[in-house]
Scaffold this active site. Structure first.
Site, PDB file in Angstrom:
ATOM      1  N   ARG A 122      -3.511  -1.072   3.752  1.00 61.60           N
ATOM      2  CA  ARG A 122      -4.718  -0.746   2.984  1.00 61.60           C
ATOM      3  C   ARG A 122      -5.938  -1.405   3.644  1.00 61.60           C
ATOM      4  NH1 ARG A 122      -3.516  -1.892  -3.194  1.00 61.60           N
ATOM      5  NH2 ARG A 122      -5.614  -0.955  -3.339  1.00 61.60           N
TER       6      ARG A 122
ATOM      7  N   ALA B 207      -4.297 -10.050  -6.494  1.00 62.00           N
ATOM      8  CA  ALA B 207      -5.430 -10.376  -5.607  1.00 62.00           C
ATOM      9  C   ALA B 207      -5.342 -11.799  -5.056  1.00 62.00           C
ATOM     10  CB  ALA B 207      -6.738 -10.176  -6.356  1.00 62.00           C
TER      11      ALA B 207
ATOM     12  N   TYR C  78      -0.616   2.091  -7.590  1.00 62.70           N
ATOM     13  CA  TYR C  78       0.160   1.263  -8.524  1.00 62.70           C
ATOM     14  C   TYR C  78       1.085   2.042  -9.455  1.00 62.70           C
ATOM     15  CZ  TYR C  78      -3.405  -1.937  -6.804  1.00 62.70           C
ATOM     16  OH  TYR C  78      -4.223  -2.673  -5.981  1.00 62.70           O
TER      17      TYR C  78
ATOM     18  N   HIS D  82       4.945  -6.469  -4.018  1.00 62.33           N
ATOM     19  CA  HIS D  82       3.717  -5.693  -4.279  1.00 62.33           C
ATOM     20  C   HIS D  82       4.101  -4.259  -4.585  1.00 62.33           C
ATOM     21  CE1 HIS D  82       1.254  -8.966  -2.829  1.00 62.33           C
ATOM     22  NE2 HIS D  82       2.091  -9.066  -1.822  1.00 62.33           N
TER      23      HIS D  82
ATOM     24  N   ASN E 126       4.401 -11.445  -7.825  1.00 68.96           N
ATOM     25  CA  ASN E 126       3.342 -10.570  -7.349  1.00 68.96           C
ATOM     26  C   ASN E 126       2.028 -11.284  -7.673  1.00 68.96           C
ATOM     27  OD1 ASN E 126       1.447  -8.691  -6.730  1.00 68.96           O
ATOM     28  ND2 ASN E 126       2.428  -6.987  -7.813  1.00 68.96           N
TER      29      ASN E 126
ATOM     30  N   PRO F 116      -3.393 -11.443 -11.530  1.00 69.16           N
ATOM     31  CA  PRO F 116      -4.495 -10.790 -12.222  1.00 69.16           C
ATOM     32  C   PRO F 116      -4.464  -9.264 -12.142  1.00 69.16           C
ATOM     33  CG  PRO F 116      -5.268 -11.947 -10.260  1.00 69.16           C
ATOM     34  CD  PRO F 116      -3.856 -12.377 -10.502  1.00 69.16           C
ATOM     35  N   ASN F 117      -4.837  -8.690 -13.271  1.00 67.61           N
ATOM     36  CA  ASN F 117      -4.972  -7.233 -13.448  1.00 67.61           C
ATOM     37  C   ASN F 117      -3.638  -6.497 -13.550  1.00 67.61           C
ATOM     38  OD1 ASN F 117      -7.876  -7.079 -13.412  1.00 67.61           O
ATOM     39  ND2 ASN F 117      -7.742  -7.636 -11.252  1.00 67.61           N
TER      40      ASN F 117
ATOM     41  N   ARG G   7      -4.543   1.342 -13.846  1.00 68.01           N
ATOM     42  CA  ARG G   7      -5.058   1.094 -12.487  1.00 68.01           C
ATOM     43  C   ARG G   7      -4.806   2.335 -11.620  1.00 68.01           C
ATOM     44  NH1 ARG G   7      -3.716  -4.752 -10.216  1.00 68.01           N
ATOM     45  NH2 ARG G   7      -5.446  -4.099  -8.867  1.00 68.01           N
TER      46      ARG G   7
ATOM     47  N   GLU H 174       8.204 -12.340  -2.532  1.00 61.84           N
ATOM     48  CA  GLU H 174       6.870 -11.745  -2.735  1.00 61.84           C
ATOM     49  C   GLU H 174       7.037 -10.243  -2.965  1.00 61.84           C
ATOM     50  OE1 GLU H 174       4.748 -11.499   0.950  1.00 61.84           O
ATOM     51  OE2 GLU H 174       2.918 -10.742   0.005  1.00 61.84           O
TER      52      GLU H 174
HETATM   53  O1  LIG Z   1      -3.763  -6.391  -7.738  1.00 64.13           O
HETATM   54  C1  LIG Z   1      -3.201  -6.119  -6.669  1.00 64.13           C
HETATM   55  C2  LIG Z   1      -1.823  -5.633  -6.701  1.00 64.13           C
HETATM   56  C3  LIG Z   1      -1.005  -5.809  -5.432  1.00 64.13           C
HETATM   57  O2  LIG Z   1      -0.444  -7.109  -5.393  1.00 64.13           O
HETATM   58  C4  LIG Z   1       0.168  -4.809  -5.481  1.00 64.13           C
HETATM   59  O3  LIG Z   1       1.064  -5.022  -6.286  1.00 64.13           O
HETATM   60  O4  LIG Z   1       0.169  -3.821  -4.747  1.00 64.13           O
HETATM   61  C5  LIG Z   1      -1.858  -5.619  -4.175  1.00 64.13           C
HETATM   62  C6  LIG Z   1      -3.078  -6.517  -4.214  1.00 64.13           C
HETATM   63  O5  LIG Z   1      -3.841  -6.348  -3.026  1.00 64.13           O
HETATM   64  C7  LIG Z   1      -3.946  -6.169  -5.392  1.00 64.13           C
HETATM   65  O6  LIG Z   1      -5.044  -7.042  -5.471  1.00 64.13           O
END
Ligand SMILES: O=C1C[C@@](O)(C(=O)O)C[C@@H](O)[C@@H]1O
Length: 141
Positions: A105, A75, A22, A98, A72, A9-10, A17, A96
């Site tokens: 964080r 959230a 990001y 990010h 990725n 998501p997002n 963002r 995984e």
């Molecule tokens: O949406 C994201 C992006 C994320 O996965 C990252 O790529 O740094 C880190 C997550 O905590 C966050 O909710």
């Protein structure tokens, strides 16, 4: 090598963002960098804002015997037992990824439901985290 690149998501909103976490690249730009880094791989790119959609895509990777998943979960990293359980079924290589330093964080981002079912984690290098994942696959091949 058939590789599912899954984004949660997002991440469709990358570019809008917070840049300090990001960066500035859009998801399409990142996907193009991934393709350029390994033209010999077959990539399946998928993004969803819905947990169940992500689970279904992982199940497809299980059924169709893909070689690897780069994920990725965004959230859902911090909440999703369903994604954990789906990844657990996949016997290929699981990475995984990010963009940000999730472990440096807020405390809630240190809760992680996917790490223990993945082979490797790359985080905190913006789009470079995805490229590190591709290089990891190239070296394991
Ligand atoms: O949406 C994201 C992006 C994320 O996965 C990252 O790529 O740094 C880190 C997550 O905590 C966050 O909710």
């Amino acid at each position: 090598m058939k590789v599912l690149v899954l984004n949660g998501p997002n991440l469709n909103m990358l570019g809008k963002r917070p840049k300090e976490h990001y960066g500035t690249k859009t998801l399409d730009e990142i996907n193009n960098l991934i393709k350029d880094a390994a033209p010999e791989f077959e990539f399946i790119f998928y993004q969803s804002n819905y947990e169940g959609d992500l689970v279904t895509k992982i199940q497809e990777a299980v059924i169709n015997n893909y070689d690897a998943i780069i994920i990725n979960p965004a959230a859902y990293t911090h909440t999703s037992v369903a994604i954990h359980d789906a990844l657990e079924m996949f016997s290929g290589i699981k990475i995984e990824v990010h963009l940000s330093h999730v472990d440096d964080r807020e405390a809630f981002r240190r809760i992680n439901y996917v790490r223990d079912v993945c082979d490797e984690t790359f985080s905190g290098k913006l789009e470079g985290s995805y490229i590190d994942a591709v290089m990891y696959l190239k070296n394991r091949k």
